[in-house]
Every structure is written in C-alpha cells, then in structure tokens.
Design a protein around this motif. Sequence first.
Motif, PDB file in Angstrom:
ATOM      1  N   LEU A 275      23.305   6.420 -13.357  1.00 34.17           N
ATOM      2  CA  LEU A 275      21.994   6.926 -12.978  1.00 34.17           C
ATOM      3  C   LEU A 275      21.194   5.752 -12.433  1.00 34.17           C
ATOM      4  N   ALA A 276      21.180   5.638 -11.110  1.00 36.83           N
ATOM      5  CA  ALA A 276      20.692   4.406 -10.500  1.00 36.83           C
ATOM      6  C   ALA A 276      19.208   4.455 -10.136  1.00 36.83           C
ATOM      7  N   HIS A 277      18.780   5.477  -9.399  1.00 38.94           N
ATOM      8  CA  HIS A 277      17.434   5.475  -8.819  1.00 38.94           C
ATOM      9  C   HIS A 277      16.822   6.878  -8.880  1.00 38.94           C
ATOM     10  N   ASP A 278      15.514   6.918  -8.643  1.00 34.20           N
ATOM     11  CA  ASP A 278      14.796   8.190  -8.576  1.00 34.20           C
ATOM     12  C   ASP A 278      14.736   8.730  -7.155  1.00 34.20           C
ATOM     13  N   ASP A 279      15.440   8.107  -6.232  1.00 37.60           N
ATOM     14  CA  ASP A 279      15.537   8.568  -4.850  1.00 37.60           C
ATOM     15  C   ASP A 279      16.945   8.225  -4.361  1.00 37.60           C
ATOM     16  N   ALA A 280      17.238   8.580  -3.134  1.00 39.32           N
ATOM     17  CA  ALA A 280      18.577   8.365  -2.600  1.00 39.32           C
ATOM     18  C   ALA A 280      18.943   6.884  -2.582  1.00 39.32           C
ATOM     19  N   VAL A 281      20.212   6.598  -2.819  1.00 34.22           N
ATOM     20  CA  VAL A 281      20.723   5.231  -2.683  1.00 34.22           C
ATOM     21  C   VAL A 281      20.919   4.970  -1.188  1.00 34.22           C
ATOM     22  N   ARG A 282      20.121   4.100  -0.629  1.00 38.05           N
ATOM     23  CA  ARG A 282      20.148   3.864   0.821  1.00 38.05           C
ATOM     24  C   ARG A 282      20.935   2.624   1.225  1.00 38.05           C
ATOM     25  N   SER A 283      21.218   1.734   0.302  1.00 37.92           N
ATOM     26  CA  SER A 283      21.955   0.520   0.662  1.00 37.92           C
ATOM     27  C   SER A 283      22.714   0.006  -0.551  1.00 37.92           C
ATOM     28  N   LEU A 284      23.889  -0.541  -0.300  1.00 40.98           N
ATOM     29  CA  LEU A 284      24.728  -1.150  -1.325  1.00 40.98           C
ATOM     30  C   LEU A 284      25.231  -2.495  -0.817  1.00 40.98           C
TER      31      LEU A 284
ATOM     32  N   VAL B 146      30.571   0.802  -0.811  1.00 37.77           N
ATOM     33  CA  VAL B 146      30.941  -0.606  -0.769  1.00 37.77           C
ATOM     34  C   VAL B 146      32.192  -0.786  -1.609  1.00 37.77           C
ATOM     35  N   VAL B 147      33.039  -1.738  -1.210  1.00 37.57           N
ATOM     36  CA  VAL B 147      34.291  -2.012  -1.904  1.00 37.57           C
ATOM     37  C   VAL B 147      34.078  -3.149  -2.882  1.00 37.57           C
ATOM     38  N   GLN B 148      34.577  -2.937  -4.128  1.00 32.28           N
ATOM     39  CA  GLN B 148      34.546  -3.998  -5.137  1.00 32.28           C
ATOM     40  C   GLN B 148      35.923  -4.036  -5.780  1.00 32.28           C
ATOM     41  N   GLU B 149      36.695  -5.069  -5.400  1.00 33.36           N
ATOM     42  CA  GLU B 149      38.090  -5.120  -5.804  1.00 33.36           C
ATOM     43  C   GLU B 149      38.806  -3.839  -5.357  1.00 33.36           C
ATOM     44  N   ARG B 150      39.413  -3.075  -6.282  1.00 33.74           N
ATOM     45  CA  ARG B 150      40.107  -1.837  -5.924  1.00 33.74           C
ATOM     46  C   ARG B 150      39.280  -0.615  -6.282  1.00 33.74           C
ATOM     47  N   ARG B 151      37.984  -0.803  -6.371  1.00 31.84           N
ATOM     48  CA  ARG B 151      37.090   0.314  -6.698  1.00 31.84           C
ATOM     49  C   ARG B 151      36.104   0.535  -5.556  1.00 31.84           C
ATOM     50  N   ILE B 152      35.715   1.767  -5.398  1.00 28.26           N
ATOM     51  CA  ILE B 152      34.730   2.133  -4.386  1.00 28.26           C
ATOM     52  C   ILE B 152      33.451   2.559  -5.102  1.00 28.26           C
ATOM     53  N   TRP B 153      32.348   1.902  -4.758  1.00 26.81           N
ATOM     54  CA  TRP B 153      31.034   2.302  -5.267  1.00 26.81           C
ATOM     55  C   TRP B 153      30.393   3.160  -4.186  1.00 26.81           C
ATOM     56  N   ALA B 154      30.119   4.408  -4.503  1.00 26.55           N
ATOM     57  CA  ALA B 154      29.548   5.355  -3.544  1.00 26.55           C
ATOM     58  C   ALA B 154      28.158   5.762  -3.994  1.00 26.55           C
ATOM     59  N   GLY B 155      27.166   5.486  -3.171  1.00 26.93           N
ATOM     60  CA  GLY B 155      25.795   5.866  -3.465  1.00 26.93           C
ATOM     61  C   GLY B 155      25.482   7.240  -2.912  1.00 26.93           C
ATOM     62  N   SER B 156      24.769   8.050  -3.684  1.00 28.22           N
ATOM     63  CA  SER B 156      24.511   9.432  -3.294  1.00 28.22           C
ATOM     64  C   SER B 156      23.045   9.659  -2.950  1.00 28.22           C
ATOM     65  N   LYS B 157      22.790  10.841  -2.353  1.00 27.05           N
ATOM     66  CA  LYS B 157      21.430  11.196  -1.957  1.00 27.05           C
ATOM     67  C   LYS B 157      20.532  11.521  -3.150  1.00 27.05           C
ATOM     68  N   ASP B 158      21.128  11.815  -4.311  1.00 27.40           N
ATOM     69  CA  ASP B 158      20.301  12.140  -5.476  1.00 27.40           C
ATOM     70  C   ASP B 158      20.136  10.958  -6.425  1.00 27.40           C
ATOM     71  N   GLY B 159      20.451   9.755  -5.969  1.00 31.42           N
ATOM     72  CA  GLY B 159      20.165   8.549  -6.742  1.00 31.42           C
ATOM     73  C   GLY B 159      21.266   8.088  -7.657  1.00 31.42           C
TER      74      GLY B 159
ATOM     75  N   ARG C 259       0.828  -1.217   0.000  1.00 35.47           N
ATOM     76  CA  ARG C 259       0.000   0.000   0.000  1.00 35.47           C
ATOM     77  C   ARG C 259       0.858   1.261   0.000  1.00 35.47           C
ATOM     78  N   GLU C 260       2.029   1.185   0.647  1.00 33.33           N
ATOM     79  CA  GLU C 260       2.965   2.303   0.673  1.00 33.33           C
ATOM     80  C   GLU C 260       4.353   1.797   0.322  1.00 33.33           C
ATOM     81  N   ARG C 261       5.071   2.583  -0.444  1.00 26.56           N
ATOM     82  CA  ARG C 261       6.432   2.202  -0.808  1.00 26.56           C
ATOM     83  C   ARG C 261       7.363   2.504   0.358  1.00 26.56           C
ATOM     84  N   LYS C 262       8.286   1.585   0.626  1.00 26.87           N
ATOM     85  CA  LYS C 262       9.196   1.705   1.758  1.00 26.87           C
ATOM     86  C   LYS C 262      10.646   1.713   1.268  1.00 26.87           C
ATOM     87  N   THR C 263      11.504   2.285   2.113  1.00 24.57           N
ATOM     88  CA  THR C 263      12.923   2.364   1.802  1.00 24.57           C
ATOM     89  C   THR C 263      13.579   0.991   1.899  1.00 24.57           C
ATOM     90  N   VAL C 264      14.498   0.721   0.972  1.00 24.13           N
ATOM     91  CA  VAL C 264      15.298  -0.493   1.033  1.00 24.13           C
ATOM     92  C   VAL C 264      16.508  -0.184   1.912  1.00 24.13           C
TER      93      VAL C 264
END
Length: 1303
Positions: free
Chosen positions: A1257-1266, A1227-1240, A994-999
Amino acid sequence: MAGGPAGSDILCLQNSFADLMLVVGLDENTGLIPELSGIEGEGMMKNLFYGKFEPQVLCAVSANNMMHFFPHPRQDFEYPLQQLETKQNLFLKSASAYNTLDCIPKSKFNRATHQSRLSIRSTSVTPGAISRHMSMRRPYASLKKTTYVQNLASSQQFPVPDEVIKSIQYFCFPDDLQITEQKADTSVHFLVLTDIHGNKTYATCITFYRPYIIEKEYDGSLIPHLDLSGDNSAVAPDRIRCYIPVCCTLISKYAYFETMKESLSYMVHLIETESEDMYTYIKLFAHRLTMTPTPPPGRVAIEFCIHDMSFTISPSQEAEKQVIDIPLYLPFLIFPPDEILRILSAIMVENRIVFIASNYALLTVIMESFLNFILPFEWKYTYVPILSSKSLELLEAPGTFMMGCHSKYKEEVNQVGGLVVVDIDEGSLSINPEIADDSRSVRSGDSDSIEDLLDIPEIPEEAAKLFLNVCRKARFQFDLVDTKRPSHFNLNAERSYRRRKIQALNDLIVSGCLELMVNLFRSVVTETRVEYKRFNKQAFLDSKSGSEKSFYEKVMKTSMFKKFLKDRINDKTDYWVKLEVKTRPQAKSTESGPSVPNRRPQLRKQSSVAVIALNTGQFHNSPVFRMPDLGDKVIVYLKETIRLLSVAVQKSQHFQERASYIYLLGMFYLACNKLTLALENFISLASIDVQILPKLVVTKICQQMKESELQDLISRPGFQALSDLMGAPVSESIHRKLEESVNIPEKDLYYDEFVECVSVMEMTSDTDTIGRLFRALIPSQIHQNFIDQETFAAFTHCWKENNKQCLNLGISDKDLLESECVLRVSSLCKTDYGTGRVALTDRRLCFVKDISSEMREITRLSKIVELEKKTMFSFLKQVKVLRIKNTGGSRFTAWLKEERDDFCLLIEEMWAGKVVSDSTKDIHAIQKAAQNVLLVDALLQSGLDEETAHHGNREEAARQLCYYRKYREEGHHNVPAETKEVLQNRIDPNYGERERKTVHALLYTPGVPEHSVSPRLWVGLGDGKIKVYNASHWLLESEFVQTKQSVTCLVAVDKKHVWAGSYGIFIIDIETIRSNKTLMDHQEIVVDIVSIDDGRYAFTASINGIIMKWDVQKLTQAQPPIHLENVRDLRSIKYHQEHIWCGTWQKILKLSGSGQILQELQFTVSEPKFQPAEMDCFIILKAEGENTKDKIWAGCRREGEILVWDIDGTEPSHRIQLDCRGISDMVVQERRIWAGSKDGRIYIINSDSKKAFRTLLAHDDAVRSLCNAENRYILSGSGSSDGKIAIWTPNDTRTESGTYIGI
C-alpha cells in the motif's frame, strides 16, 4: 539579412582585444610646451632637464581610424590598409600624402612646415576634439556602391567615451613629462578608468625615450628634431642632445594587463630598432590588436602573431568574473597574513583607503588583486589606482573611495584624517587619526560615528584560520621549483611556461579567496527567503557571536553586501553559489521539510569548509585557437577566421570548447554584418552554454532589425528560441523591494497576504497547515474572509513570546539532544521531581529544576502510554494535574493547574506526530507536529485576549489545528504489516507549495567522495521544478525551476551530467546542481532519454515520434533524426542489443540504429473493459540463462493486466492479471518486477513464475514513477493528490512463506 557592407574594410569586432591606442608625449610637431607659462627661449634651454612639460595626445588609433592631432588634426588615409587599390582611393592617398606624420619632412630647413607648427604649438588637444575627429566619416565612404548603414558591425564612433580619456595624458605621465639627458629605462604602468556610469576601462601604458636634438631657432624658440644619427657625438652650442619620453597607451574593455604589456613591449623593441618607423609599427600593432578577439569564458585561449612573436589571450574561468591577467601572489609576498586580512576587512566595510608605493605599476596590480580577492563583492565607489600629481586634492574628497598614489606624497596623505593607508613598500596598514570637525569620512546617509568608521573589525576567526593556509601556499616561490629545470633558449616557450605557472598559482589563490567569502557569508542563504524576497537580518546577526557580530554589522551596511544580497534574493547562480553548494556541510543542507524555529539557548554556528587545494606543480593546458595572419585585406582575414572557426566547431570533442568556438563564430559573422548567421550561432550557443551568451549583443542586433524581418526570422525553424534570448520582461516580484526585517502588517489580512506573512515569519510553509490556521483564527460564526489586524497581532505576539521563553530557559547545551528543539515550557509548578517546570521538546518531556535549571528526562514521546487528566486536593483546594504513564510502568505527575488542558493538548499532538512518523515512516511528521504545537500554543494564548476573533472558542480552534491528533484517532496511521516491513521512509517534495504536483520522474545518482558529492535523489515535478535530495539523509539540497512545464524524465547520461526532459532537454551539472545548457532541437515535449555506450551517446525521443542521437561530449547530433511516420503518441524508448525499442499507446516497435522498423508488437487485452486497449509502460528483462530468452513486459493503461512477450515473438507468451485500475510504471529489481498501479499499490512480481507475491500500500494516488537505486532502494512517486515519495528496501521483502528474499 546577410547583406550590408560585408566587404567593407571598416568593420570591427565587438569583443576586440583592444579598443584604442593613444600616443602621448611631445615631438617635432608639438614643440616643447612648458607646464608653467612665461618660460621661453634661453630660460627653457638652461632648465631643459629640470623643468616639466605638458604632454599632448599625438595620435589615436582604433580598429578603422587613425587621427593625428599635430601640427593640425587630420586623418591618416593609409590606415588601415585598403582592400582594393581603386583609382579613387589612390587619388585620395596621393592627395593626403603630406597629411600623415610619417611623410612630413623633418629637416630644419623646411621653414613652411615649421611656421605651421608654431601657430598651434601651445594649444592642447581636448578629448572632445579627439572624439569628434575619430567619429568623422571617411571621405571615400560616399564612393561605395552600397549605402553605408550605421550598425553594430560597422560603427565608426570613437570606441572610448570622452570622460574615460579626459586628462588621459596626465595619467600617462603621473609625475609630469620630463626631458632627460641620458636615456632612461622603459617603464610600464597600468590604469583603470571609470566613466560616469561605473563602467571600467583598462589601460596599459608603456613609456620609452626617443633621442632628440633640441635646436634654438632664429626667433628664440626651441624645436626638437628626431636624432637618427645613432651616435653620441658633440653637437653645436645652440643645440642640446636629449631624450623625450613617449607613452603608448593601449585601452581595452578587458583587464588583460600582462598581455597588453607583452605586446606593447615587443612593439617598443621594434621601434627602438628602427626609430624612424615608429608610426609604421604603431599602425601594425594597433590594427592587429584591435582586430583580434578576446575568448569567451571557458576553455579556449586565443593565440595571434605579430612578426615572429606569438601572444596568448587566456579566457576567464567564470562567465561573470573578469579575466585575471596579473600575478595575484604579489600581495602575499609583500604583506604578512594578518595585514592581508585587515586590508580585506577594510575594503569589505568600505573604508576610505589609499594605497601608496614607490612603483606606479605595483599600485594597480596590488589594488586589482585585492578587489579580486573579495569577489563576488564588487567595489562600487570611486576607484582611482593612480593619482597624478595634479589630482592629489581628490584625497580630501568626502565619501568612500579607494585610491593610489606615489609614496613621495606620503606626507600629504598622512595629513588627511580618517584614511586607511596601505603602504606597499613597507607591507603595512595604518589609520590616520581623524582631524577635529572633519566629516569627510562619513558616508552620506550613514549614522556611524567617526570612531566606528575608523575601526577595522576582525574577520571571523574560523574562516580566517582556513585562509591562512592559502596565505602560506601563495608565498610559494617558483624559483625553488625551477632549480631543477634546464635553461631554455626558446623565448616563446619560456614565456608560455611562465604564464602557465603564474596561472596555476592564481587558480589556487582565487579558489582560496572564494572559499573565504563562502565561509564568511554561507549563512546568508539560510536566512534568505527567495520566494518572498526577504532576508531575516536580525536572525542572521543573532546567529553570530559577539566578536563576529561587529564585523557583520558593519559589512551589512555596505553597498557591496546589498548587491551581494540582491543576487542571493534573486536566486542568481554564480561561482559563489556553485562553491557554496559544492562545499555545503551536511548539517547546513536545506531541510526537505518544515523548519522549526531555533529553541536552543546557544548560537547557531556557521560551518567553514576547506576547499581541496590545487597542485601548483601541474599546469593545465587550454586548447588554443590560432588566429590567421591579418594581411592587408580585412575581409579576407574575417572570412579565413570564419572558415577556421567552422572547422574547429566540427572537430571539437568537448561541448565547452565548442561553445567557445560558436561564440567567436557569431562575433565574426557580426563583424561581417551577416546578422542572420550571427543570430543562428548565438541561438546555438544558448543551448550549449547560456552563461557566456552575449545577451546585450543579441538584443542590439534584434533592435537593429525591422520588426517584420525579426518576426519572419523567429518563425523560421531553429529560430524559435530567439524571443527568449531577447529577454522577457522582468516580473514584478523581481523588482520588489528587499525587506530585511519582518514586521506585522498594520491592516487586515486576506488569505494570500496571510500566507506570505506566516511563511516569511517562518511559522510554517505547509499550505494545508496555513489553511487550517486561517480557518481557526476565523470562527465559523463570523462570516468574513480575512483575519483582523488585532487578532493576527495578538497571535504573532504570543508566538514570539513563547520563542523567547524557550530561549531564556537557561538549559545547558549538553543537556539537549542533537538538533533537539524546546517547544513549550510550563509555568513554575509542583511535580514528582520537585518544584520546577515541564518542558516539551520534539523528542521528549523533561523536567527543569527551578533556579539551577538542571534538566531531567521524564519520558520519550515514543514511550508514552497514556495521558491522564486528574483533579487532586491541596490544602482543601482542587488542583488540575496531568499524569503521564510510559511503557516502563512509571508515572509522572505535574500540578499544572489552569494550563493543564492546554499543555495536555500540546503533548497529545506531539505524541501523535511521533506515532504517525514511526508507523508511516514519514520523516516530516515529527517536524510538522512540532510546528503544529507552536501554532496551537500561540492560538490558545492569544485566544485569552477578548479582542481576538477566536476568543469564544479557542479550544475548538486549537483542536482543529491538531492535525496528527485527529489523524491518529481516525486510524489513518495504521499501515499493513507487509507494507511497513519494506517501507523505509517517506518524503514530501510538495511541502511548501501552493498546489501539490505529480512526481513524474525519479533518478538516483551515486556519490563521488573525491569531489565531496553525496548520493542524490533527483525529483521531477509536474510544474517543471526539479528538487534534489541528499540520499544519505533524505534532506533537500537544492531546488530550482529550470524546465518548461512538466519534467517528464531524468537520466544520468554520464557521471557528471543529468539530462532532464521537458519542452527541451536541460543539462544539469551533478556537482553544482546547476544548469546552463539546453538542447531545443525537439519541437514537442521530450518523453524519454536513454544513455548508451557508457555515456558517450544518448537517444532522446519526443511525443511526435522524433528520435535523436546525441554525442554527449560535443552536444551535437551524432546522426540525422529518426522520424516515425504517423506516430503522435510515443511514450518511451529502450535501447537493447543495438536496437531501439519504442512504445506507443497501441504497439511496440523495434528499430535499427538508422530508424528502420524491424519488428512490431501489437498491444491487445483479452477482455478489455475500455476501448481501445492502451499501453502505459514497458520494460525489457534480460534472460538469466543460456536457454532462456529476453522478455518484454508491458502494462495496460486502464486495465489490471501485464503482457509478456519473448524478445523475438509476435504474440504474448503470458498475461498477468492484477486487481487494479491500470499499470502506470514498472521497474526491474534483480529477478523481480515492481509494478505501480493507478490506485496507489505496488505489486512485486516474480519474473519466473509470473505471479505477484506481495502487494504494498504505497500512496493515496496513482504511482506515477518508479526508480531502482542500484538495488539498495526502490523509490516510488505518486500523483498530485498524494504527491509524496516512498522509499522501499527491497532486501526486506518476504516471500509468501515468510522467508526473506536476499538480493
């Protein structure tokens, strides 16, 4: 609170192995009571060995009371042995010395005693008298200094209700009591007694024979005297040497038939050695057995000793399944496999069944075995495993029943029409022909004909074939294996070996039978809507073939199935569910997205799965807790047991063992009336294994306490969970009536009612789609907030009619692709391929030739280039046609006439869904588009009815429903090339909510092929739900609400368990995806969990700065908690190089293992836009070479900046600027850092150059988990506005020069 008569010797256990022992028969105190009146003196003497006598209850023994009923009712004050030899007790004992049976002189010259016996010899003792005398208070109770309080621990009420022992003596001697001239063999049989509430009590009866000399008295009466001479010398003419049977019956709440048989057999062995001391041994065994506990379900068995003989009480393996203490393989030795299947079918359709055998013991064993075979189905009707000779008339009772009787009464049984007769001696099943005008076999309220009731349907073939393998293995003869074993002369060791090998075979049989029940009823889950308490009965039956349907139609009418269905509706987690989830075929996994109604002409087949068989050659050993000696002081015994259990709790290395010890500890504290300590242990038990928690006992304890005391207890630290254990009031939804059919409501529908109806009818479960449909059915010019009844009825009718038309199209199964669904079929029309129909599926457009129904593909949806609406002339008449162009340049024209525009709109929506799915990698888009097509079609067709509200603007309403058509036109599906290159899939865990929730949390766990466990993605949502996806197909496997409020973190602490952090730590079994353990030691929300030492230990942290170290196996704290002073904003923790690193809003702390602060890093931003600068996440990057140092990366909460420190530095060595509103996760992936931002967006940063070289361009809302899925995938979850999960392939990432980065 720990008060009460803790030192009282009358305290008893709630989970005692036995509740009561009854001694039934005749002796010198009862005299000989003939069954037929009028036979006395000389006549009785002549027919002594041919007549039948009326057995009497001689005495009854419970944990704290012993009553003799002849020559008059009296209490034995020497039972149990007193704790203190006070003057008062000595006086009472001496006063009652001649009121106990062992002290009554047995000489024939004691005429006074003889006269007192004669006065009551012909009087039977009623159950009411037994109960009344057993509930009498002891005379010495008033002499105690403490006031006696009636409570759970010291209840003196008769432990078995009156109706259970009503006529018990006749079931102890089902063929009546007969005196024998020669000593007969000792025999055993078993009883199952059911009270008026349906509660079962189990009894084991052992009948042995004692030597007597019958003497004719001066008045002509016959008096038996116990013969202690031990010889067979001749006796005087007025005497007869004979043997009178005595039956000792042990009654228990638990079905420990074999263990009760063993203990009673040993007791009889001792009695026959010293016949004069019979009641001494009865006291000894009764007291021991009633003061010995039964183990809770789990791993720990209990061992106790009497004299030099040990006995083992094994636990049940499942919390909601009664213990199995009978050899389950016997039915497989007696009946052929086909007959076993017929018997199971007869039981499952609730026929009137009678088992017959020449061995009374076999009756109960075989009947109980079959009831174990059909679990979790439970027989709810009359159940009498042994009918006595005086109760055969029950066979003519109306209604459903299952009974057993001796084969000597087979002729009488065959005279009752409509019975299913199972002959154990012959290993066969037969059905008695129904007698004319006999309606006994018809169940009240059923409309089945007598012929239908007598027909035993065949169990579906696929499940039956798999079960035949179990039948073959269950006929296994242990003697074949034992030929290589040497002979053993240690009786206890040999008994233990026999018990373990029978248990191993029982495990195999139970597993196979449960497999059968899962395979038979697996598809019930598919047609059940838990959220709406609905079961689609018609859809369930439609999925079955003709031969199977008869079986399911009959089973679905039974009370057993309705109880089973109720458990499924209420989402009950039991052993059936665990196996169903574990063995669920991939094709039957619950879909993660929208379900499209079956539009295929063939039936949906239910898959059957074989379970890996157990190896009967390897016997597992359970941990054994050895009970101390009972001695002559009960309180000493209780205290010593508590001490031993406390030691076992501390030493236990596995949480399941620890749970069993804590359960027993709580029960023994309760027996001592130490209620607070009992509750403390039960609260601890609830956190480890809530399934074995005795909730009824906890509730009764709380009800026994004063309200003020209870509230004071709940307010104490560690007792907050008590209110939850007492049981919250059941919500109204749980009491909603189960609906097996979906009917159109005969009223106008407001939005909430509309949502339920559309969802239950499986039109769609997507909240956004339902909202659009609701608005489409109410035109904007009509100002109302409901859908009128006529409009919804018309819409539903059109939706169903389209479904029927698609199913009746006559397309062969081989012409359709795998899982392809036909969505819409045109009317008969002219096409380029001839006369026929155009069919739209979720994959392509097809032509179906008229009459032959031959199918030909027009084009795939992905190959459509253009849809052109044209008008052409035919016989001087304009005709609307649709021209379809594909990528190959070919064209297809269909003369669709008036339905052209509607059909074109449907194709456009399905085509757009395919385009959006391919562009955005949203695997749900095609299914959602297919649902939209069905809804749009029903909307257009119902809009032709002038009575519907949307009749005037049906085209506009239809375009409003075409979501993907509009989405594509507006260009929202266009994804940047560098994003599309890495993006693999998108899934929507919020679908249907009924309501969308944050992951909030993501976790990947690898598969375990040997246990049939697939790789899984675990998703923690903001409403406390945890959803689990199959990471091979990204389909939803399970969904449950276990946590409180939001799920903050998910960690696989070892290979078997996932820990979920919330308000408490919820421990989930990876194999079954179920949780029954919760750690509630944290007082605030748990923000992070870290597993160390290969899963041996785990650190958990709560937001208030409390860090706890856990022993993962024991589920106990491995060290005292760490308290971070003045920390109320702990965000996350890491474990690196044997140090704990803690991140708060403003700083990062390095702690020693004991909690000492060793280092502190302040978080500061160079040019902050917001004050104060706060940190949202940090990671530790291990050094790659010897000359480099480990790094700490921290992301700013409200600034696009990442700070990097050397592991031993104090100031940041680098500052990375990003064009975003803040960094939310990394999150760390090999020698790279994946950084999620507040603007998706997600930034991929080179850890060496400290530069971001790719932006996704990942999401229409903030990236809350990786989450890094073992470098195979990177998974990202977003905030509630988007609420989706993106699955990225890291090895497809390119550098700025355009070359691929390998992993």
